[in-house]
Enzyme design. Sequence first.
Site, mmCIF file in Angstrom:
data_model
loop_
_atom_site.group_PDB
_atom_site.id
_atom_site.type_symbol
_atom_site.label_atom_id
_atom_site.label_comp_id
_atom_site.label_asym_id
_atom_site.label_seq_id
_atom_site.Cartn_x
_atom_site.Cartn_y
_atom_site.Cartn_z
ATOM 1 C CB CYS A 143 -74.111 48.252 -51.820
ATOM 2 S SG CYS A 143 -74.966 46.671 -51.960
ATOM 3 C CB ALA A 198 -65.295 43.410 -51.656
ATOM 4 C CG HIS A 199 -69.505 42.910 -49.033
ATOM 5 N ND1 HIS A 199 -70.051 41.822 -49.668
ATOM 6 C CD2 HIS A 199 -68.683 42.406 -48.101
ATOM 7 C CE1 HIS A 199 -69.594 40.723 -49.133
ATOM 8 N NE2 HIS A 199 -68.751 41.052 -48.161
ATOM 9 C CG ASN A 200 -69.892 45.854 -45.074
ATOM 10 O OD1 ASN A 200 -70.501 44.973 -45.709
ATOM 11 N ND2 ASN A 200 -70.500 46.681 -44.245
ATOM 12 C CB SER A 227 -65.182 43.393 -43.709
ATOM 13 O OG SER A 227 -66.567 43.183 -43.907
#
Length: 340
Positions: free
Chosen positions: A220, A241-243, A261
Amino acid sequence: MEFSLAQIATILHGKVEGDENQKVFRLDKIQEGKPGGISFLSNEKYTPFIYETEATAVIVSEDFLAKKPLKTNIIRVKDAYNGFTMLLEAYSMMIKSGKEGIEEPSYMDPTSNTGSQIYRGAFSYIGKDCQIGTNVKIYPHAFIGDRVKLGANTIIHSGARICADSVIGENCEIHPGAVIGSDGFGFAPQPDGTYKAIPQIGNVILEDQVSVGANSTIDCATMGSTIIRKGVKIDNQVQIAHNVIIGENTVIASQAGISGSTEIGKNCIIAGKAGIVGHIKIADNTTIGANTGISRSIAKPNQKIFGYIGLDLKNFLKSYSIFKNLEGLEKRLKELEKKQ
């Protein structure tokens, strides 16, 4: 399940040459075909088998020309490989979509709701305020966290974990052991050398027709959303991974890892064990080879990047041709040094 060749030809937009009323009930390899089976021919190496196979029917491409009489019926389609893939998809969906009802014991919180034609397997769990679409199949031991949304015709296989606030579109498939919406890897270093966890309060959004392989994880977002766009296919044991944002119709092979990201473009191919650092952008139609390490953005589309530190394919091949001859070059250099 049993189907006539005419029915299959209709599904594949093809034409039967032979007896369209004959029935098949099994998918066979062409070299192992038996009566009642249907196979396909797309690789020239397997052409001899079409004259020997006992399969009831073989799917062939439009340009196939038999050089001697056939014992089997054929279904002629635009492309045999794609045609057989369509048949496999249709067969698979019929099997998976056939399940319906609620097995016990299973649990769904009273605040959640579902559409019609639902299947909930034994020991599955659905949390609070969830919205489950029509014809969704949730297999045994699957976990659906609070406030999750599942679109119509989506399949959640055994042991998959869909964490709170995740949004999954229509016609998606989450394979066994996959985890959608686990916490991102966010830790703030402290003056004493320890690390403090940064709360991950975002979610994951999977758009329509996304497939996530077994034991893959999609974290998330710290804030906002990790987004997997329409048509993305993710293999087993992939870490996202996140974003991260993955563009439409990108495919990612096993054991690849994408750091936080990073934005991946449309129609990219990411091969097995590729590693991509965080906070960069990968342009549309990029191919990243197996074991390739990407440490910088790739701004130009349609590139093929190979090598541990990713290089343009042509530069990588030139460099590798020198690398593999280093031993010989070293000997020549030493001989030249002796002559001086």
